[in-house]
Design a protein around this motif. Structure first.
Motif, mmCIF file in Angstrom:
data_model
loop_
_atom_site.group_PDB
_atom_site.id
_atom_site.type_symbol
_atom_site.label_atom_id
_atom_site.label_comp_id
_atom_site.label_asym_id
_atom_site.label_seq_id
_atom_site.Cartn_x
_atom_site.Cartn_y
_atom_site.Cartn_z
ATOM 1 N N GLY A 295 -0.444 15.828 -1.324
ATOM 2 C CA GLY A 295 -1.790 16.348 -1.278
ATOM 3 C C GLY A 295 -2.904 15.373 -1.892
ATOM 4 O O GLY A 295 -3.929 15.312 -1.300
ATOM 5 N N THR A 296 -2.454 14.920 -2.971
ATOM 6 C CA THR A 296 -3.354 13.879 -3.800
ATOM 7 C C THR A 296 -3.575 12.753 -3.109
ATOM 8 O O THR A 296 -4.389 11.915 -3.175
ATOM 9 C CB THR A 296 -2.897 13.732 -5.259
ATOM 10 O OG1 THR A 296 -1.464 13.246 -5.316
ATOM 11 C CG2 THR A 296 -2.887 15.190 -6.042
ATOM 12 N N ALA A 297 -2.312 12.204 -2.412
ATOM 13 C CA ALA A 297 -2.408 11.058 -1.642
ATOM 14 C C ALA A 297 -3.536 10.832 -0.577
ATOM 15 O O ALA A 297 -4.252 10.140 -0.384
ATOM 16 C CB ALA A 297 -1.089 10.487 -1.086
ATOM 17 N N ILE A 298 -3.482 12.274 0.008
ATOM 18 C CA ILE A 298 -4.492 12.561 1.266
ATOM 19 C C ILE A 298 -5.837 12.479 0.520
ATOM 20 O O ILE A 298 -6.655 11.984 1.251
ATOM 21 C CB ILE A 298 -3.965 13.669 1.923
ATOM 22 C CG1 ILE A 298 -2.828 13.720 2.673
ATOM 23 C CG2 ILE A 298 -5.177 14.254 2.898
ATOM 24 C CD1 ILE A 298 -2.450 15.104 3.358
ATOM 25 N N LEU A 315 -7.773 19.641 2.938
ATOM 26 C CA LEU A 315 -6.546 19.602 3.240
ATOM 27 C C LEU A 315 -5.657 19.308 2.070
ATOM 28 O O LEU A 315 -4.535 19.750 1.793
ATOM 29 C CB LEU A 315 -6.160 18.671 4.432
ATOM 30 C CG LEU A 315 -4.749 18.256 4.885
ATOM 31 C CD1 LEU A 315 -4.026 19.593 5.174
ATOM 32 C CD2 LEU A 315 -4.501 17.176 5.979
ATOM 33 N N GLY A 316 -5.982 18.081 1.528
ATOM 34 C CA GLY A 316 -5.198 17.726 0.386
ATOM 35 C C GLY A 316 -5.046 18.593 -0.952
ATOM 36 O O GLY A 316 -4.195 19.136 -1.441
ATOM 37 N N MET A 317 -6.221 19.387 -1.336
ATOM 38 C CA MET A 317 -6.110 20.454 -2.260
ATOM 39 C C MET A 317 -5.433 21.563 -1.760
ATOM 40 O O MET A 317 -5.050 22.375 -2.720
ATOM 41 C CB MET A 317 -7.878 20.641 -2.767
ATOM 42 C CG MET A 317 -8.426 19.667 -3.621
ATOM 43 S SD MET A 317 -7.392 19.169 -5.144
ATOM 44 C CE MET A 317 -7.091 20.775 -5.853
ATOM 45 N N THR A 318 -5.407 21.927 -0.555
ATOM 46 C CA THR A 318 -4.752 22.892 -0.038
ATOM 47 C C THR A 318 -3.112 22.739 -0.164
ATOM 48 O O THR A 318 -2.643 23.688 -0.855
ATOM 49 C CB THR A 318 -5.130 23.292 1.444
ATOM 50 O OG1 THR A 318 -6.432 23.629 1.446
ATOM 51 C CG2 THR A 318 -4.168 24.401 1.960
ATOM 52 N N LEU A 319 -2.711 21.592 0.047
ATOM 53 C CA LEU A 319 -1.375 21.243 -0.195
ATOM 54 C C LEU A 319 -1.014 21.287 -1.757
ATOM 55 O O LEU A 319 -0.112 21.622 -2.230
ATOM 56 C CB LEU A 319 -1.015 19.937 0.217
ATOM 57 C CG LEU A 319 -0.880 19.908 1.755
ATOM 58 C CD1 LEU A 319 -0.679 18.172 2.075
ATOM 59 C CD2 LEU A 319 0.438 20.596 2.222
ATOM 60 N N VAL A 320 -1.917 20.807 -2.618
ATOM 61 C CA VAL A 320 -1.780 20.929 -4.029
ATOM 62 C C VAL A 320 -1.604 22.360 -4.509
ATOM 63 O O VAL A 320 -0.880 22.455 -5.078
ATOM 64 C CB VAL A 320 -2.943 20.097 -4.592
ATOM 65 C CG1 VAL A 320 -2.895 20.450 -6.127
ATOM 66 C CG2 VAL A 320 -2.941 18.504 -4.514
ATOM 67 N N ALA A 376 -13.096 8.757 -9.141
ATOM 68 C CA ALA A 376 -12.529 9.077 -10.515
ATOM 69 C C ALA A 376 -11.667 10.358 -10.380
ATOM 70 O O ALA A 376 -10.774 10.786 -10.759
ATOM 71 C CB ALA A 376 -13.822 9.443 -11.594
ATOM 72 N N TYR A 377 -12.324 11.237 -9.643
ATOM 73 C CA TYR A 377 -11.683 12.677 -9.185
ATOM 74 C C TYR A 377 -10.161 12.283 -8.369
ATOM 75 O O TYR A 377 -9.065 13.013 -8.710
ATOM 76 C CB TYR A 377 -12.582 13.509 -8.412
ATOM 77 C CG TYR A 377 -11.625 14.594 -7.804
ATOM 78 C CD1 TYR A 377 -11.691 15.762 -8.471
ATOM 79 C CD2 TYR A 377 -11.399 14.646 -6.311
ATOM 80 C CE1 TYR A 377 -10.803 16.788 -7.944
ATOM 81 C CE2 TYR A 377 -10.906 15.833 -6.018
ATOM 82 C CZ TYR A 377 -10.662 16.829 -6.754
ATOM 83 O OH TYR A 377 -9.986 17.952 -6.139
ATOM 84 N N ALA A 378 -10.212 11.602 -7.570
ATOM 85 C CA ALA A 378 -8.920 11.241 -6.802
ATOM 86 C C ALA A 378 -7.953 10.758 -7.528
ATOM 87 O O ALA A 378 -6.910 11.119 -7.446
ATOM 88 C CB ALA A 378 -9.472 10.425 -5.572
ATOM 89 N N LEU A 379 -8.305 9.606 -8.190
ATOM 90 C CA LEU A 379 -7.192 8.865 -8.864
ATOM 91 C C LEU A 379 -6.581 9.877 -10.066
ATOM 92 O O LEU A 379 -5.413 9.722 -10.240
ATOM 93 C CB LEU A 379 -7.889 7.642 -9.454
ATOM 94 C CG LEU A 379 -8.184 6.600 -8.671
ATOM 95 C CD1 LEU A 379 -8.740 5.380 -9.226
ATOM 96 C CD2 LEU A 379 -6.692 5.852 -8.002
ATOM 97 N N ALA A 380 -7.583 10.526 -10.546
ATOM 98 C CA ALA A 380 -7.176 11.473 -11.587
ATOM 99 C C ALA A 380 -6.194 12.354 -11.177
ATOM 100 O O ALA A 380 -5.011 12.919 -11.768
ATOM 101 C CB ALA A 380 -8.107 12.215 -12.484
ATOM 102 N N CYS A 381 -6.455 13.010 -9.991
ATOM 103 C CA CYS A 381 -5.374 13.982 -9.300
ATOM 104 C C CYS A 381 -4.069 13.431 -8.972
ATOM 105 O O CYS A 381 -2.934 13.984 -9.297
ATOM 106 C CB CYS A 381 -6.112 14.672 -8.213
ATOM 107 S SG CYS A 381 -7.427 15.706 -8.512
ATOM 108 N N PHE A 382 -4.078 12.284 -8.632
ATOM 109 C CA PHE A 382 -3.045 11.481 -8.216
ATOM 110 C C PHE A 382 -2.145 11.098 -9.443
ATOM 111 O O PHE A 382 -0.884 11.200 -9.613
ATOM 112 C CB PHE A 382 -3.181 10.123 -7.380
ATOM 113 C CG PHE A 382 -1.931 9.501 -6.783
ATOM 114 C CD1 PHE A 382 -1.337 9.602 -5.596
ATOM 115 C CD2 PHE A 382 -1.580 8.450 -7.555
ATOM 116 C CE1 PHE A 382 -0.175 9.318 -5.299
ATOM 117 C CE2 PHE A 382 -0.439 7.645 -7.323
ATOM 118 C CZ PHE A 382 0.293 7.988 -6.004
#
Length: 409
Positions: A295-298, A315-320, A376-382
């Motif tokens: 999800g974080t990769a998406i 979609l990514g956050m739904t998987l997360v 910043a948000y995307a990299l932090a989640c991943f």
């Protein structure tokens, strides 16, 4: 310390968790309803919208700063007394915030409201784990999570309605009302503790904490909890800015965007309840975390191809959130049972570590977001989910092997 006889889950025994989850709902919607209103609140107070995530981080900081005391206090005075007093305090702070006129006093009261988080985590959850059998306790936690998820589902839509039609003040009035209802339910249905705990002086609290913090398994599993929960926390904190300011969604569209994300968490909890009796404890975590990493990769792909970001982030956050749903309650159980110290103190240690990490990560990402925005948000989640695959995953495998060697399913 005598071992308390565990209770099996039934319609009658579920009345206590139901009363507790009403308070949990009040505390959670105290964040989820307020966050979408923060753009209007910062405008009313004449400050930058960059203050918006601070409402959540100060809320979490308040929870972190008092949890260390509430857990051991409930070990000595009883869970019920401390829980009921905490509910009353939360109600008072919700009413006092109605009279604020500056961002500083608003955030100060948000800090005090955050004590409610510790009341739930350090006192309420400890009581649940002590009251019910192991798998029943995990089911209760998952069921409570699903009920409390009405807060982030309803909160953004209700917050948007309040902004457009009335005032954010009415949100806190409603929160105080629900918390009052929970107080009456807890007073009537929460069982008194049957565990005989030595009445040691409060100076022994630090000795108990030293025992807990020296436990390698406890530290590893507890640090793994915010890694799993933090991406969704960042979503709740930053999605008003990302979706409304960056992408130009309306307040109502922002609220509707929460449904698939938080729906994933609800489905995850339901799947956990269905699967928990059929799989080795911990197996759902090994299934959920790879989904979270995907999800974080998406989400990262959405940042690269910006025109698809909205679809990718939902979609990514739904998987997360689905992965978190089938993982978090099990990980919390393992963290709480990693130490033999009284569970109020252990739950308090879990709460303090988690909430301090939540506060600092949210504030750091908030500052980074001003410079790097969606990256910043995307990299932090991943990064957070990737880190779980280091020490926490290794410790989880060790716990599962130890349980298997003891013949525990």
């Amino acid at each position: 310390m005598q071992k308390e006889q565990m209770t099996t889950l039934s319609r009658a025994t579920f009345m206590f968790p139901l009363a507790l989850v009403l308070f949990e709902f009040s505390v959670y919607i105290g964040n989820d309803l307020v966050q979408p209103a923060m753009l209007a609140i910062t405008k009313e107070f004449g400050v930058s919208s960059s203050w918006a995530p601070s409402s959540m981080s100060f809320y979490l900081l308040g929870g972190a700063c008092v949890a260390w005391l509430l857990g051991p206090l409930s070990d000595r005075l009883g869970r019920k007394k401390v829980l009921l007093a905490g509910v009353i305090f939360f109600v008072m702070t919700c009413l006092l915030i109605l009279f604020t006129h500056h961002i500083e006093s608003f955030l100060a009261l948000r800090f005090l409201q955050g004590f409610g988080l510790s009341v739930i985590a350090a006192v309420g959850y400890a009581a649940i784990q002590e009251t019910f059998e192991e798998r029943d306790a995990i089911k209760v936690m998952a069921l409570m999570a699903n009920i409390s998820l009405l807060a982030p589902l309803i909160g953004p839509v209700l917050g948007a309605f309040l902004i457009d039609h009335v005032s954010w003040h009415w949100g806190f009035i409603g929160i105080a009302f629900f918390a009052c209802l929970s107080w009456f339910g807890l007073k009537a249905k929460m069982p008194e503790s049957k565990v005989s705990i030595p009445k040691q002086p409060l100076r022994y609290i630090w000795d108990d904490y030293k025992k807990v913090l020296k436990n390698r398994t406890f530290i590893g599993m507890t640090l793994g909890l915010p890694m799993v929960a933090m991406p969704l926390m960042l979503w709740i904190a930053l999605s008003p800015v990302m979706l409304v300011e960056e992408l130009g969604l309306s307040s109502m569209q922002y609220g509707l965007a929460q449904f698939p994300v938080l729906g994933g968490l609800i489905v995850g909890n339901i799947v956990l309840i269905k699967m928990i009796d059929r799989l080795a404890l911990g197996k759902t975590v090994l299934m959920g975390l790879p989904l979270m990493l995907l999800g974080t990769a998406i989400i990262l792909l959405g940042v690269i191809w910006r025109e698809y970001f909205l679809y990718c982030v939902i979609l990514g956050m739904t998987l997360v959130s689905f992965g978190e749903g089938i993982s978090f309650s099990v990980l919390y159980r393992f963290a709480l049972m990693a130490s033999d110290v009284s569970k109020g103190t252990v739950a308090a240690a879990v709460s303090v570590l988690m909430m301090f990490i939540f506060f600092f990560v949210i504030e750091i990402i908030r500052i980074m977001y001003e410079h790097f925005h969606l990256w910043a948000y995307a990299l932090a989640c991943f990064t957070l989910i990737a880190l779980w695959f280091t020490i926490p995953r290794k410790l989880l495998k060790e716990i599962m092997q130890q349980r298997q060697a003891k013949g525990e399913f």
